[in-house]
Write an enzyme that holds these catalytic residues in place. Structure first.
Site, PDB file in Angstrom:
ATOM      1  N   CYS A   1       0.816  -1.224   0.000  1.00 44.26           N
ATOM      2  CA  CYS A   1       0.000   0.000   0.000  1.00 44.26           C
ATOM      3  C   CYS A   1       0.848   1.271   0.000  1.00 44.26           C
ATOM      4  O   CYS A   1       0.330   2.359  -0.223  1.00 44.26           O
ATOM      5  CB  CYS A   1      -0.933  -0.002   1.203  1.00 44.26           C
ATOM      6  SG  CYS A   1      -2.054  -1.405   1.202  1.00 44.26           S
TER       7      CYS A   1
ATOM      8  N   HIS B   1      -3.144   7.422   2.134  1.00 41.90           N
ATOM      9  CA  HIS B   1      -3.599   6.115   1.670  1.00 41.90           C
ATOM     10  C   HIS B   1      -4.950   5.823   2.315  1.00 41.90           C
ATOM     11  O   HIS B   1      -5.128   6.016   3.519  1.00 41.90           O
ATOM     12  CB  HIS B   1      -2.561   5.053   2.047  1.00 41.90           C
ATOM     13  CG  HIS B   1      -3.069   3.660   1.903  1.00 41.90           C
ATOM     14  ND1 HIS B   1      -3.709   3.225   0.755  1.00 41.90           N
ATOM     15  CD2 HIS B   1      -3.058   2.604   2.761  1.00 41.90           C
ATOM     16  CE1 HIS B   1      -4.067   1.963   0.917  1.00 41.90           C
ATOM     17  NE2 HIS B   1      -3.690   1.566   2.122  1.00 41.90           N
TER      18      HIS B   1
ATOM     19  N   ASN C   1     -10.102  -0.195   0.433  1.00 41.09           N
ATOM     20  CA  ASN C   1      -8.653  -0.015   0.361  1.00 41.09           C
ATOM     21  C   ASN C   1      -8.153  -0.638  -0.948  1.00 41.09           C
ATOM     22  O   ASN C   1      -8.184  -1.853  -1.103  1.00 41.09           O
ATOM     23  CB  ASN C   1      -8.032  -0.703   1.583  1.00 41.09           C
ATOM     24  CG  ASN C   1      -6.509  -0.661   1.588  1.00 41.09           C
ATOM     25  OD1 ASN C   1      -5.877  -0.340   0.581  1.00 41.09           O
ATOM     26  ND2 ASN C   1      -5.916  -0.996   2.721  1.00 41.09           N
TER      27      ASN C   1
HETATM   28  N1  COA Z   1     -17.952  -7.856  11.149  1.00 41.74           N
HETATM   29  C1  COA Z   1     -18.386  -8.015  12.401  1.00 41.74           C
HETATM   30  N2  COA Z   1     -17.548  -8.276  13.420  1.00 41.74           N
HETATM   31  C2  COA Z   1     -16.239  -8.378  13.146  1.00 41.74           C
HETATM   32  C3  COA Z   1     -15.724  -8.229  11.857  1.00 41.74           C
HETATM   33  C4  COA Z   1     -16.644  -7.972  10.831  1.00 41.74           C
HETATM   34  N3  COA Z   1     -16.277  -7.795   9.553  1.00 41.74           N
HETATM   35  N4  COA Z   1     -14.383  -8.376  11.894  1.00 41.74           N
HETATM   36  C5  COA Z   1     -14.059  -8.606  13.163  1.00 41.74           C
HETATM   37  N5  COA Z   1     -15.184  -8.611  13.931  1.00 41.74           N
HETATM   38  C6  COA Z   1     -15.299  -8.831  15.360  1.00 41.74           C
HETATM   39  C7  COA Z   1     -14.134  -9.581  15.948  1.00 41.74           C
HETATM   40  O1  COA Z   1     -14.315 -10.965  15.816  1.00 41.74           O
HETATM   41  C8  COA Z   1     -14.159  -9.117  17.379  1.00 41.74           C
HETATM   42  O2  COA Z   1     -15.151  -9.839  18.058  1.00 41.74           O
HETATM   43  P1  COA Z   1     -14.938 -10.272  19.593  1.00 41.74           P
HETATM   44  O3  COA Z   1     -14.812  -8.979  20.345  1.00 41.74           O
HETATM   45  O4  COA Z   1     -16.173 -11.050  19.897  1.00 41.74           O
HETATM   46  O5  COA Z   1     -13.677 -11.069  19.606  1.00 41.74           O
HETATM   47  C9  COA Z   1     -14.646  -7.672  17.288  1.00 41.74           C
HETATM   48  O6  COA Z   1     -15.291  -7.561  16.010  1.00 41.74           O
HETATM   49  C10 COA Z   1     -13.506  -6.671  17.354  1.00 41.74           C
HETATM   50  O7  COA Z   1     -12.462  -7.113  16.494  1.00 41.74           O
HETATM   51  P2  COA Z   1     -11.183  -6.252  16.245  1.00 41.74           P
HETATM   52  O8  COA Z   1     -10.306  -6.967  15.276  1.00 41.74           O
HETATM   53  O9  COA Z   1     -10.614  -5.828  17.562  1.00 41.74           O
HETATM   54  O10 COA Z   1     -11.860  -4.980  15.556  1.00 41.74           O
HETATM   55  P3  COA Z   1     -11.207  -3.612  15.211  1.00 41.74           P
HETATM   56  O11 COA Z   1     -11.978  -2.537  15.838  1.00 41.74           O
HETATM   57  O12 COA Z   1      -9.718  -3.643  15.394  1.00 41.74           O
HETATM   58  O13 COA Z   1     -11.510  -3.528  13.645  1.00 41.74           O
HETATM   59  C11 COA Z   1     -10.331  -3.738  11.593  1.00 41.74           C
HETATM   60  C12 COA Z   1     -10.946  -4.475  12.764  1.00 41.74           C
HETATM   61  C13 COA Z   1      -9.713  -4.775  10.655  1.00 41.74           C
HETATM   62  C14 COA Z   1     -11.435  -2.978  10.879  1.00 41.74           C
HETATM   63  C15 COA Z   1      -9.267  -2.751  12.123  1.00 41.74           C
HETATM   64  O14 COA Z   1      -8.399  -3.412  13.008  1.00 41.74           O
HETATM   65  C16 COA Z   1      -8.474  -2.132  11.027  1.00 41.74           C
HETATM   66  O15 COA Z   1      -8.991  -1.448  10.175  1.00 41.74           O
HETATM   67  N6  COA Z   1      -7.133  -2.306  11.067  1.00 41.74           N
HETATM   68  C17 COA Z   1      -6.276  -1.773  10.041  1.00 41.74           C
HETATM   69  C18 COA Z   1      -6.324  -2.654   8.828  1.00 41.74           C
HETATM   70  C19 COA Z   1      -5.759  -2.013   7.618  1.00 41.74           C
HETATM   71  O16 COA Z   1      -6.004  -0.860   7.358  1.00 41.74           O
HETATM   72  N7  COA Z   1      -5.003  -2.789   6.846  1.00 41.74           N
HETATM   73  C20 COA Z   1      -4.423  -2.355   5.622  1.00 41.74           C
HETATM   74  C21 COA Z   1      -3.321  -1.399   5.883  1.00 41.74           C
HETATM   75  S1  COA Z   1      -2.619  -0.844   4.398  1.00 41.74           S
END
Ligand code: COA
Length: 331
Positions: free
Chosen positions: A111, A258, A288
């Site tokens: 990215c 980004h 993304n």
């Molecule tokens: N829908 C519903 N629930 C979801 C889910 C989805 N698509 N994905 C994860 N969950 C759940 C998890 O299982 C977790 O449940 P639990 O509390 O029962 O264990 C809960 O939601 C929280 O998960 P978590 O991973 O802590 O969520 P988050 O707030 O960190 O959001 C992302 C997840 C992936 C959206 C976030 O971490 C993110 O955007 N990270 C950066 C990723 C990124 O930008 N990558 C590319 C970089 S170039």
């Protein structure tokens, strides 16, 4: 000399996959995705490919900049999702554009690809090696995500963006680039060959075996780790270029980041004590798109008149590697 972006172009697939449809495929909801990421829909390739989108975006950028394909001296395609590895995607794009005078190579910095390619182009122009450079970010991430993994498949989309740089008098933009391979495990994609020692089979020849295991060929991510990395390192890199260039945060017209996650962008604005209105977003429409996200956004803003000559803008990218970088430039 410096490189000035004189033309931009983009291309996104026609097919749209919105959150509602996605929530019928995996256990998620429109509300969850909007709240945690800001993404509403993404465009997904059907007939299009990484190379075909790159060609369309490049044609539009050349036309927009009034530059002929023959004038291009260097053509860089940023991608890690090309349908072709040899020759590189850039050579395939060259062939279809008729950019016969260009040297061509691909750049994979995930990215951060467009950011690193932009800095590479500036270095080629500053050294006098090239005057006209075509940069393209093009990705078909839908081929690389596990559509059963709700932690990743909700985030990504497909598309391409391009920019043409021409040499112009003046100092090159102030830029920083960083990588931290030791932290790279947070965001990975294994190649379909395992890289492990080959199994001995069929007589005496050592032939590699196709590995079993769902992790191969799909993006694997520790979302929280990547999130924390981005909200720390991106503002640091922006502050670094502002300090190096002697520019005040308040002098910046736009921070073009980004497009990974709305909450990341908002958090960067907050940490910089900058006006959130100066951080344009289009991830709600595309998700993304990795190396394509910055040039797609640049193209939208260039065409709708938000970007005007003389403005000071910051570009900032981040992603797998881990890698990140920023640049402050005059539009
Ligand atoms: N829908 C519903 N629930 C979801 C889910 C989805 N698509 N994905 C994860 N969950 C759940 C998890 O299982 C977790 O449940 P639990 O509390 O029962 O264990 C809960 O939601 C929280 O998960 P978590 O991973 O802590 O969520 P988050 O707030 O960190 O959001 C992302 C997840 C992936 C959206 C976030 O971490 C993110 O955007 N990270 C950066 C990723 C990124 O930008 N990558 C590319 C970089 S170039």
């Amino acid at each position: 000399m410096k490189g000035k972006i004189c033309g931009t172009g983009s291309c996104v697939p026609e097919q749209v996959l919105d959150n509602e449809e996605l929530s019928r495929m995996v256990d998620t909801s429109d509300a969850w995705i909007r709240e945690r990421t800001g993404v509403v829909r993404r465009h997904i390739v059907r007939e299009e490919t990484t190379v075909s989108m790159a060609v369309s975006a490049a044609r539009r950028a050349l036309e927009n900049g009034n530059v002929s394909a023959e004038e291009v001296e260097l053509l860089i395609v940023c991608t890690f999702t090309s349908e072709v590895l040899l020759p590189c995607a850039a050579c395939e794009v060259q062939k279809r554009l008729g950019a016969v005078n260009a040297a061509c190579f691909d750049l994979n910095a995930a990215c951060t690809g467009f950011m690193f390619a932009y800095n590479t182009a500036q270095a080629y122009i500053a050294s006098g090696l090239c005057r006209t450079i075509l940069l393209i970010g093009s990705e078909s991430l839908s081929h690389m995500v596990d559509w059963e993994d709700r932690g990743t498949c909700i985030l990504f989309g497909d598309g391409a963006g391009a920019a043409v740089l021409r040499s112009a008098p003046g100092e090159p933009p102030v830029s920083v680039m960083h990588s931290d391979g030791a932290a790279g495990g947070a965001l990975t994609l294994q190649s379909l060959h395992s890289g492990e020692l080959p199994q001995r089979c069929h007589g005496t020849a050592d032939l590699p075996e196709k590995p079993a295991g769902a992790q191969n060929g799909y993006i694997q991510m520790n979302g929280r780790e990547v999130f924390q990395f981005a909200v720390k390192k991106v503002p640091e890199a922006i502050q670094e270029v502002l300090t190096l260039g002697g520019t005040e945060c308040g002098q910046i017209d736009y921070f073009i980041l980004h497009q990974a996650n709305k909450r990341i962008v908002e958090s960067v604005a907050k940490r910089l004590h900058a006006d959130a209105g100066k951080f344009p977003l289009n991830l709600q429409e595309y998700g993304n798109t990795s190396s394509a996200s910055i040039p797609i956004l640049l193209d939208e803003m260039h065409r709708d008149g938000r970007l005007r000559r003389g403005q000071t803008i910051v570009l900032a990218g981040f992603g797998a590697g881990l890698s990140w970088g920023a640049s402050v430039l005059e539009w």
